[in-house]
Design a protein around this motif. Structure first.
Motif, PDB file in Angstrom:
ATOM      1  N   TRP A 163     -33.192  66.397  44.237  1.00 39.38           N
ATOM      2  CA  TRP A 163     -33.278  65.539  45.420  1.00 39.38           C
ATOM      3  C   TRP A 163     -34.230  64.369  45.178  1.00 39.38           C
ATOM      4  CZ3 TRP A 163     -29.675  65.348  48.723  1.00 39.38           C
ATOM      5  CH2 TRP A 163     -28.995  66.489  49.157  1.00 39.38           C
ATOM      6  N   VAL A 164     -35.362  64.643  44.529  1.00 41.43           N
ATOM      7  CA  VAL A 164     -36.318  63.568  44.237  1.00 41.43           C
ATOM      8  C   VAL A 164     -35.685  62.524  43.318  1.00 41.43           C
ATOM      9  CG1 VAL A 164     -38.519  63.010  43.117  1.00 41.43           C
ATOM     10  CG2 VAL A 164     -38.363  64.993  44.627  1.00 41.43           C
ATOM     11  N   LEU A 181     -42.132  53.484  44.996  1.00 42.20           N
ATOM     12  CA  LEU A 181     -41.064  53.490  46.000  1.00 42.20           C
ATOM     13  C   LEU A 181     -40.565  54.906  46.289  1.00 42.20           C
ATOM     14  CD1 LEU A 181     -39.002  50.292  45.086  1.00 42.20           C
ATOM     15  CD2 LEU A 181     -40.635  50.628  46.950  1.00 42.20           C
ATOM     16  N   THR A 182     -40.631  55.783  45.298  1.00 41.80           N
ATOM     17  CA  THR A 182     -40.260  57.181  45.527  1.00 41.80           C
ATOM     18  C   THR A 182     -41.265  57.847  46.461  1.00 41.80           C
ATOM     19  OG1 THR A 182     -39.201  57.324  43.359  1.00 41.80           O
ATOM     20  CG2 THR A 182     -39.762  59.401  44.435  1.00 41.80           C
ATOM     21  N   ILE A 183     -42.554  57.575  46.252  1.00 37.41           N
ATOM     22  CA  ILE A 183     -43.584  58.114  47.155  1.00 37.41           C
ATOM     23  C   ILE A 183     -43.324  57.647  48.579  1.00 37.41           C
ATOM     24  CG2 ILE A 183     -46.038  58.026  47.774  1.00 37.41           C
ATOM     25  CD1 ILE A 183     -46.616  57.750  44.725  1.00 37.41           C
ATOM     26  N   GLN A 184     -43.072  56.357  48.726  1.00 39.13           N
ATOM     27  CA  GLN A 184     -42.823  55.812  50.057  1.00 39.13           C
ATOM     28  C   GLN A 184     -41.622  56.490  50.723  1.00 39.13           C
ATOM     29  OE1 GLN A 184     -41.243  51.719  50.632  1.00 39.13           O
ATOM     30  NE2 GLN A 184     -43.094  51.346  51.808  1.00 39.13           N
ATOM     31  N   ARG A 185     -40.552  56.706  49.968  1.00 42.69           N
ATOM     32  CA  ARG A 185     -39.368  57.351  50.539  1.00 42.69           C
ATOM     33  C   ARG A 185     -39.652  58.813  50.882  1.00 42.69           C
ATOM     34  NH1 ARG A 185     -33.709  56.682  51.014  1.00 42.69           N
ATOM     35  NH2 ARG A 185     -33.051  58.463  52.259  1.00 42.69           N
ATOM     36  N   LEU A 186     -40.363  59.516  50.026  1.00 41.06           N
ATOM     37  CA  LEU A 186     -40.706  60.912  50.313  1.00 41.06           C
ATOM     38  C   LEU A 186     -41.580  61.003  51.560  1.00 41.06           C
ATOM     39  CD1 LEU A 186     -41.448  62.160  46.681  1.00 41.06           C
ATOM     40  CD2 LEU A 186     -39.527  62.874  48.119  1.00 41.06           C
ATOM     41  N   GLN A 187     -42.520  60.073  51.701  1.00 45.20           N
ATOM     42  CA  GLN A 187     -43.363  60.049  52.893  1.00 45.20           C
ATOM     43  C   GLN A 187     -42.523  59.802  54.151  1.00 45.20           C
ATOM     44  OE1 GLN A 187     -46.081  57.005  51.567  1.00 45.20           O
ATOM     45  NE2 GLN A 187     -47.658  58.486  51.012  1.00 45.20           N
ATOM     46  N   ASN A 188     -41.521  58.942  54.036  1.00 44.70           N
ATOM     47  CA  ASN A 188     -40.641  58.682  55.169  1.00 44.70           C
ATOM     48  C   ASN A 188     -39.826  59.927  55.526  1.00 44.70           C
ATOM     49  OD1 ASN A 188     -39.220  56.821  57.078  1.00 44.70           O
ATOM     50  ND2 ASN A 188     -37.472  57.356  55.798  1.00 44.70           N
ATOM     51  N   GLU A 189     -39.361  60.654  54.506  1.00 48.06           N
ATOM     52  CA  GLU A 189     -38.626  61.884  54.768  1.00 48.06           C
ATOM     53  C   GLU A 189     -39.518  62.919  55.449  1.00 48.06           C
ATOM     54  OE1 GLU A 189     -35.515  62.148  54.576  1.00 48.06           O
ATOM     55  OE2 GLU A 189     -34.993  60.427  53.318  1.00 48.06           O
ATOM     56  N   THR A 217     -44.513  67.834  50.166  1.00 48.47           N
ATOM     57  CA  THR A 217     -45.939  67.628  49.897  1.00 48.47           C
ATOM     58  C   THR A 217     -46.223  67.687  48.409  1.00 48.47           C
ATOM     59  OG1 THR A 217     -46.551  68.593  52.038  1.00 48.47           O
ATOM     60  CG2 THR A 217     -48.261  68.496  50.346  1.00 48.47           C
ATOM     61  N   VAL A 218     -45.660  68.689  47.740  1.00 51.13           N
ATOM     62  CA  VAL A 218     -45.855  68.840  46.292  1.00 51.13           C
ATOM     63  C   VAL A 218     -45.240  67.658  45.546  1.00 51.13           C
ATOM     64  CG1 VAL A 218     -45.261  70.238  44.271  1.00 51.13           C
ATOM     65  CG2 VAL A 218     -45.977  71.355  46.398  1.00 51.13           C
ATOM     66  N   ALA A 219     -44.049  67.235  45.957  1.00 48.71           N
ATOM     67  CA  ALA A 219     -43.370  66.124  45.291  1.00 48.71           C
ATOM     68  C   ALA A 219     -44.163  64.832  45.433  1.00 48.71           C
ATOM     69  CB  ALA A 219     -41.964  65.949  45.858  1.00 48.71           C
ATOM     70  N   ILE A 220     -44.731  64.588  46.613  1.00 47.62           N
ATOM     71  CA  ILE A 220     -45.545  63.386  46.821  1.00 47.62           C
ATOM     72  C   ILE A 220     -46.775  63.418  45.931  1.00 47.62           C
ATOM     73  CG2 ILE A 220     -47.018  62.182  48.489  1.00 47.62           C
ATOM     74  CD1 ILE A 220     -44.942  63.053  50.654  1.00 47.62           C
ATOM     75  N   GLU A 221     -47.443  64.555  45.874  1.00 50.21           N
ATOM     76  CA  GLU A 221     -48.633  64.676  45.023  1.00 50.21           C
ATOM     77  C   GLU A 221     -48.289  64.470  43.548  1.00 50.21           C
ATOM     78  OE1 GLU A 221     -50.087  68.527  46.034  1.00 50.21           O
ATOM     79  OE2 GLU A 221     -51.074  67.856  47.896  1.00 50.21           O
ATOM     80  N   THR A 222     -47.145  64.986  43.131  1.00 46.91           N
ATOM     81  CA  THR A 222     -46.715  64.814  41.731  1.00 46.91           C
ATOM     82  C   THR A 222     -46.457  63.342  41.428  1.00 46.91           C
ATOM     83  OG1 THR A 222     -45.707  67.015  41.685  1.00 46.91           O
ATOM     84  CG2 THR A 222     -44.949  65.428  40.035  1.00 46.91           C
ATOM     85  N   ILE A 224     -50.555  48.054  45.811  1.00 40.57           N
ATOM     86  CA  ILE A 224     -49.663  49.181  45.531  1.00 40.57           C
ATOM     87  C   ILE A 224     -50.174  50.449  46.186  1.00 40.57           C
ATOM     88  CG2 ILE A 224     -48.778  50.703  43.703  1.00 40.57           C
ATOM     89  CD1 ILE A 224     -48.653  48.195  41.907  1.00 40.57           C
ATOM     90  N   TRP A 225     -51.483  50.715  46.092  1.00 39.57           N
ATOM     91  CA  TRP A 225     -52.027  51.923  46.706  1.00 39.57           C
ATOM     92  C   TRP A 225     -51.933  51.866  48.219  1.00 39.57           C
ATOM     93  CZ3 TRP A 225     -51.804  55.920  44.061  1.00 39.57           C
ATOM     94  CH2 TRP A 225     -52.179  55.966  42.713  1.00 39.57           C
ATOM     95  N   GLN A 226     -52.033  50.672  48.794  1.00 42.47           N
ATOM     96  CA  GLN A 226     -51.843  50.545  50.239  1.00 42.47           C
ATOM     97  C   GLN A 226     -50.402  50.887  50.633  1.00 42.47           C
ATOM     98  OE1 GLN A 226     -53.064  46.559  51.193  1.00 42.47           O
ATOM     99  NE2 GLN A 226     -55.212  46.949  50.701  1.00 42.47           N
ATOM    100  N   ILE A 227     -49.465  50.498  49.779  1.00 41.96           N
ATOM    101  CA  ILE A 227     -48.054  50.788  50.046  1.00 41.96           C
ATOM    102  C   ILE A 227     -47.819  52.288  50.154  1.00 41.96           C
ATOM    103  CG2 ILE A 227     -45.765  50.804  48.946  1.00 41.96           C
ATOM    104  CD1 ILE A 227     -46.441  47.966  47.898  1.00 41.96           C
ATOM    105  N   VAL A 228     -48.455  53.035  49.247  1.00 41.28           N
ATOM    106  CA  VAL A 228     -48.230  54.482  49.226  1.00 41.28           C
ATOM    107  C   VAL A 228     -49.296  55.241  50.014  1.00 41.28           C
ATOM    108  CG1 VAL A 228     -46.984  54.372  47.041  1.00 41.28           C
ATOM    109  CG2 VAL A 228     -49.445  54.750  47.005  1.00 41.28           C
ATOM    110  N   LYS A 229     -50.128  54.481  50.741  1.00 42.43           N
ATOM    111  CA  LYS A 229     -51.117  55.058  51.667  1.00 42.43           C
ATOM    112  C   LYS A 229     -52.081  56.023  50.980  1.00 42.43           C
ATOM    113  CE  LYS A 229     -47.928  54.710  55.577  1.00 42.43           C
ATOM    114  NZ  LYS A 229     -46.820  54.092  54.809  1.00 42.43           N
ATOM    115  N   VAL A 230     -52.573  55.576  49.834  1.00 44.04           N
ATOM    116  CA  VAL A 230     -53.579  56.344  49.097  1.00 44.04           C
ATOM    117  C   VAL A 230     -54.753  55.430  48.805  1.00 44.04           C
ATOM    118  CG1 VAL A 230     -54.077  57.601  46.965  1.00 44.04           C
ATOM    119  CG2 VAL A 230     -51.861  57.861  48.060  1.00 44.04           C
ATOM    120  N   GLU A 231     -55.956  55.925  48.956  1.00 40.17           N
ATOM    121  CA  GLU A 231     -57.118  55.099  48.675  1.00 40.17           C
ATOM    122  C   GLU A 231     -57.133  54.668  47.220  1.00 40.17           C
ATOM    123  OE1 GLU A 231     -60.621  57.158  49.755  1.00 40.17           O
ATOM    124  OE2 GLU A 231     -60.154  57.228  51.902  1.00 40.17           O
TER     125      GLU A 231
END
Length: 248
Positions: free
Chosen positions: A142-143, A174-182, A212-217, A239-246
């Motif tokens: 799926w990822v 962009l994968t992180i962003q999509r996973l966060q949206n899901e 959660t695991v997929a986003i962390e990976t 880029i880090w702001q896009i994926v909402k990570v410090e």
């Protein structure tokens, strides 16, 4: 390069896209085309990082943005109701944007990019079709599908213009962003077709854990890629702001 400059570049590209696809009759009934500013940022990433950028590349980026707008319009269509005037015009707007991008690239003689984008559209659509197939898939599968849906078009743009060194960072972000949206839609908001299919595979509780695991990976992979790709501090922070990570 500052965050303000980055945002100005994105807005300039966005306006260029709107100018190319603006149609009075369509605007009477439907909203202006949907353009994801994060996608535009990654289209411009080589330029923002100091790569040689000329008018032909800006024109190419504009046409790729039009392709994305076309795909977004088709994504808006309700699965069971495409009979209203608004829905029908939304379909037509997507087709209209597609025609505009073909026209612009063909007039410029950029057949190579047309071929690349056609490949990217096929790859993207194949993965979206998977959501409607009644088959079990692992979370890794799926990822991979979500990654292709979100990144295939920009990756082809990079390939066409020898910017592939930026692909990995773009794909992870962009994968992180999509996973966060899901994850967001799973928590009581309107789910995507892929989200519903994933929930059918795993159930809500297990899917929450797997996302959660997929986003962390993906965050770890993005961190590793950013450590090897020389980007300005402002671009990395964006880029880090896009994926909402410090910022690391």
């Amino acid at each position: 390069m500052h965050a303000t400059t980055i945002q100005q570049a994105i807005q300039q590209l966005k306006e260029s896209i709107f100018v190319r696809v603006r149609h009075r009759a369509l605007l009477q009934y439907i909203e202006a085309p949907s353009v994801d500013e994060t996608q535009l940022f990654f289209l411009l990433l080589p330029s923002l990082n100091g790569e040689l950028w000329h008018d032909e590349l800006q024109e190419s980026a504009t046409t790729v943005g039009i392709v994305q707008a076309s795909l977004f319009e088709h994504d808006k269509i309700k699965e069971k109701d495409a009979t209203s005037k608004e829905q029908q015009l939304t379909v037509l707007s997507g087709d209209y944007y597609s025609g505009r991008y073909y026209e612009i690239l063909a007039r410029a003689g950029n057949i190579a990019l047309i071929q690349k984008l056609a490949q990217g559209i096929v790859e993207r659509c194949e993965q979206e079709i998977v959501a409607y197939e009644d088959t079990y898939r692992t979370m890794e599968q799926w990822v991979d599908s979500l990654c292709l849906i979100e990144t295939a078009i920009i990756r082809k743009f990079y390939e066409a213009h020898s910017f592939s060194k930026y692909s990995a960072v773009m794909m992870h972000a962009l994968t992180i962003q999509r996973l966060q949206n899901e994850m967001y839609t799973l928590r009581g908001h309107a789910p995507t077709a892929v989200g519903r299919a994933m929930e059918n595979c795993f159930g809500q509780q297990e899917l929450t854990h797997l996302l959660t695991v997929a986003i962390e990976t993906q965050q770890k992979l993005l961190t590793d890629e950013l450590a090897t790709l020389q980007l300005s501090e402002a671009v990395q922070q964006f880029i880090w702001q896009i994926v909402k990570v410090e910022t690391r």
